[in-house]
Write an enzyme that holds these catalytic residues in place. Structure first.
Site, PDB file in Angstrom:
ATOM      1  N   LYS A  71       0.816  -1.220   0.000  1.00  0.00           N
ATOM      2  CA  LYS A  71       0.000   0.000   0.000  1.00  0.00           C
ATOM      3  C   LYS A  71       0.848   1.267   0.000  1.00  0.00           C
ATOM      4  O   LYS A  71       0.380   2.326  -0.393  1.00  0.00           O
ATOM      5  CB  LYS A  71      -0.985  -0.040   1.153  1.00  0.00           C
TER       6      LYS A  71
HETATM    7  C1  LIG Z   1      -4.566  -4.549   1.042  1.00  0.00           C
HETATM    8  C2  LIG Z   1      -3.820  -5.806   0.914  1.00  0.00           C
HETATM    9  C3  LIG Z   1      -4.189  -6.795  -0.028  1.00  0.00           C
HETATM   10  C4  LIG Z   1      -5.410  -6.668  -0.906  1.00  0.00           C
HETATM   11  O1  LIG Z   1      -5.342  -5.627  -1.855  1.00  0.00           O
HETATM   12  P1  LIG Z   1      -6.652  -5.080  -2.566  1.00  0.00           P
HETATM   13  O2  LIG Z   1      -6.219  -3.935  -3.399  1.00  0.00           O
HETATM   14  O3  LIG Z   1      -7.581  -4.676  -1.454  1.00  0.00           O
HETATM   15  O4  LIG Z   1      -7.228  -6.191  -3.372  1.00  0.00           O
HETATM   16  C5  LIG Z   1      -3.383  -7.920  -0.143  1.00  0.00           C
HETATM   17  N1  LIG Z   1      -2.296  -8.101   0.647  1.00  0.00           N
HETATM   18  C6  LIG Z   1      -1.926  -7.178   1.568  1.00  0.00           C
HETATM   19  C7  LIG Z   1      -0.748  -7.441   2.405  1.00  0.00           C
HETATM   20  C8  LIG Z   1      -2.660  -6.007   1.734  1.00  0.00           C
HETATM   21  O5  LIG Z   1      -2.289  -5.093   2.658  1.00  0.00           O
END
Ligand SMILES: *Cc1c(COP(=O)(O)O)cnc(C)c1O
Length: 469
Positions: A112
């Protein structure tokens, strides 16, 4: 670049307004009015570029003239300067034609950071230019809160309030949010569940006078700028593996469908994508939808991959819009059915269209743990549970003869030491930057689920609040 709402009843907006708005006023999500293209030679030229420079080339068509080229280049440089790996997103080979793209070298050790670091700088710049302030309120069950706090702390034009369920996030995840010392960061531990936090957030956004008074902005993955920034690493990793000369597949651990939708965007921009594997844990609404054509949320089961413990995949609406041939009337009817009847059906041509690029796979807890073990012993690779789910799904859905497949490592294994240790007996070493956070003092306020109390807390502290007329 003009953006349109998936529900067709909100005004078209330019990039900067979409960035600051987040959710469209008709409840829809913004998407570009037309997909910009990169020429094959432009894609090939991304190979070997510094990550920040490649990011500018991929994001520029979406931003149009809203940010001058020189400023965008500076902003991207800054956004990725805090990453702990020289290449920002290294590719690691784990098998025949099988690769892992490590997206966890950012400041909070999850993917993120890639989008949040860009989003925060774009928002701060836009607000300063307009001489405005905004209030960000976000709810988190895990990684979003930490990434948002890290990206927005200390920014003049923005106050950030993060709601997390008291006692229900991991120690590492909580400390990543609560050890920030800047006065524009406010952590609220809500005595309830993540769903209670989300309900409070929704109530704030639906409280229109308050929404306007606070200049509320959304930074969850419905914000278009996050999708845009995530498109970059599809392009960059594929170019490194020979695109556009050969097609590359991707396997993406999925919750809210934001990250994997960015892969769809890369394909629409001209990247030859062999397939997109939508990897889910036992909270498998997406796997069920791709199998049956019926989208119907059920209860959430807690797993060792908490960032994928989601029952409403908000960004799926963007793909539905695409698969209906951008028929916003049809999207509105499906979303109304979701609200009133608890689900909606995809028609056969819509489902066919989706299946032409996407394939979905559910991976249960045992298989996730077995995959962590197999990678540790077989490839000397330590994967976190989210990453393991993507790798397991890739193994089922993509054969080595199909060409290279890139599985996304979305979190550092040290963020989930208990699950990784239980699966393979190895405790992941804690990176230095995380160790510092773990020792620092925490700051947060515990509140109940009462809307008025939470709203009053935010209103008393947000610097964006305008005096009532
Ligand atoms: C947020 C997240 C996901 C999922 O991503 P999306 O964009 O919500 O599909 C997968 N793995 C981790 C570690 C995350 O923080």
């Amino acid at each position: 670049m003009e953006y349109v709402s998936t529900r067709g009843e909100a005004p078209s907006l330019g990039f900067e307004d979409v960035l600051l708005t987040g959710l469209a006023r008709d409840g829809g999500l913004y998407v570009p009015g037309a997909w910009p293209k990169l020429e094959p030679d432009e894609i090939a030229a991304l190979a070997g570029l510094p990550y920040a420079q490649a990011a500018v080339r991929v994001m520029r068509p979406f931003i149009g003239g809203d940010v001058p080229d020189g400023e965008l280049a500076e902003l991207a440089d800054e956004a990725y300067s805090g990453f702990a790996h020289a290449t920002v997103a290294p590719l690691v080979q784990i098998g025949a034609n099988a690769w892992v793209l490590e997206l966890f070298h950012g400041p909070t050790l999850a993917f993120k950071d890639f989008a949040m670091q860009v989003l925060a700088r774009l928002m701060d710049r836009a607000l300063k230019r307009r001489n405005e302030r905004a209030t960000i309120v976000t709810a988190t069950s895990g990684d979003t809160g930490g990434a948002a706090v890290e990206a927005f702390r200390g920014r003049d034009a923005i106050d950030i309030f993060v709601l997390h369920p008291h006692g229900r996030v991991s120690d590492v995840q909580r400390r990543q949010m609560t050890t920030a010392t800047e006065s524009n960061v406010h952590n609220l531990a809500i005595e309830g569940t993540f769903d209670d936090c989300q309900a409070l957030l929704k109530a704030l956004f639906n409280d229109l006078p308050r929404r306007d008074r606070l200049s509320l902005a959304a930074v969850n993955s419905i914000n278009w700028a996050r999708i845009m920034a995530q498109t970059v690493y599809y392009m960059v990793s594929a170019a490194a593996l020979g695109a556009p000369g050969r097609a590359v597949g991707f396997s993406v651990p999925t919750g809210n469908f934001g990250d994997v939708f960015a892969g769809y965007v890369a394909a629409r921009m001209g990247l030859p994508v062999k397939r997109l594997v939508v990897a889910t844990n036992v909270n498998d609404i997406l796997a069920r939808t791709f199998a049956s054509g019926r989208y119907e949320p059920r209860g959430v089961v807690p797993t060792t991959s908490p960032s994928m413990d989601i029952q409403i995949s908000s960004n799926f609406e963007r793909l539905v819009f695409e698969a209906t041939g951008r028929d916003s009337g049809r999207v509105r009817r499906k979303m109304a059915a979701l609200a009133d009847q608890g689900g909606f059906d995809l028609e056969a041509p819509e489902l066919d269209q989706m299946r032409a690029l996407f394939v979905a796979r559910r991976v249960d807890e045992d298989e996730a743990a077995a995959t962590i073990r197999r990678l540790q012993t077989g490839a000397d690779y330590l994967a976190d549970p989210h990453t393991a789910i993507g790798i397991a799904a890739a193994g089922h859905e993509h054969a080595p003869e199909d060409g290279p497949i890139v599985s996304f490592a979305t979190a550092h294994p040290a963020k989930f030491p208990d699950a990784v240790g239980a699966a393979c007996g190895v405790t992941p070493p804690v990176p230095a930057r995380l160790a510092g956070q773990l020792a620092a003092e925490e700051r947060y306020t515990v509140l109940g689920t009462d809307y008025d109390a939470v709203a009053a807390f935010i209103e008393a502290r947000s610097r964006a609040v305008m005096e009532p007329q």
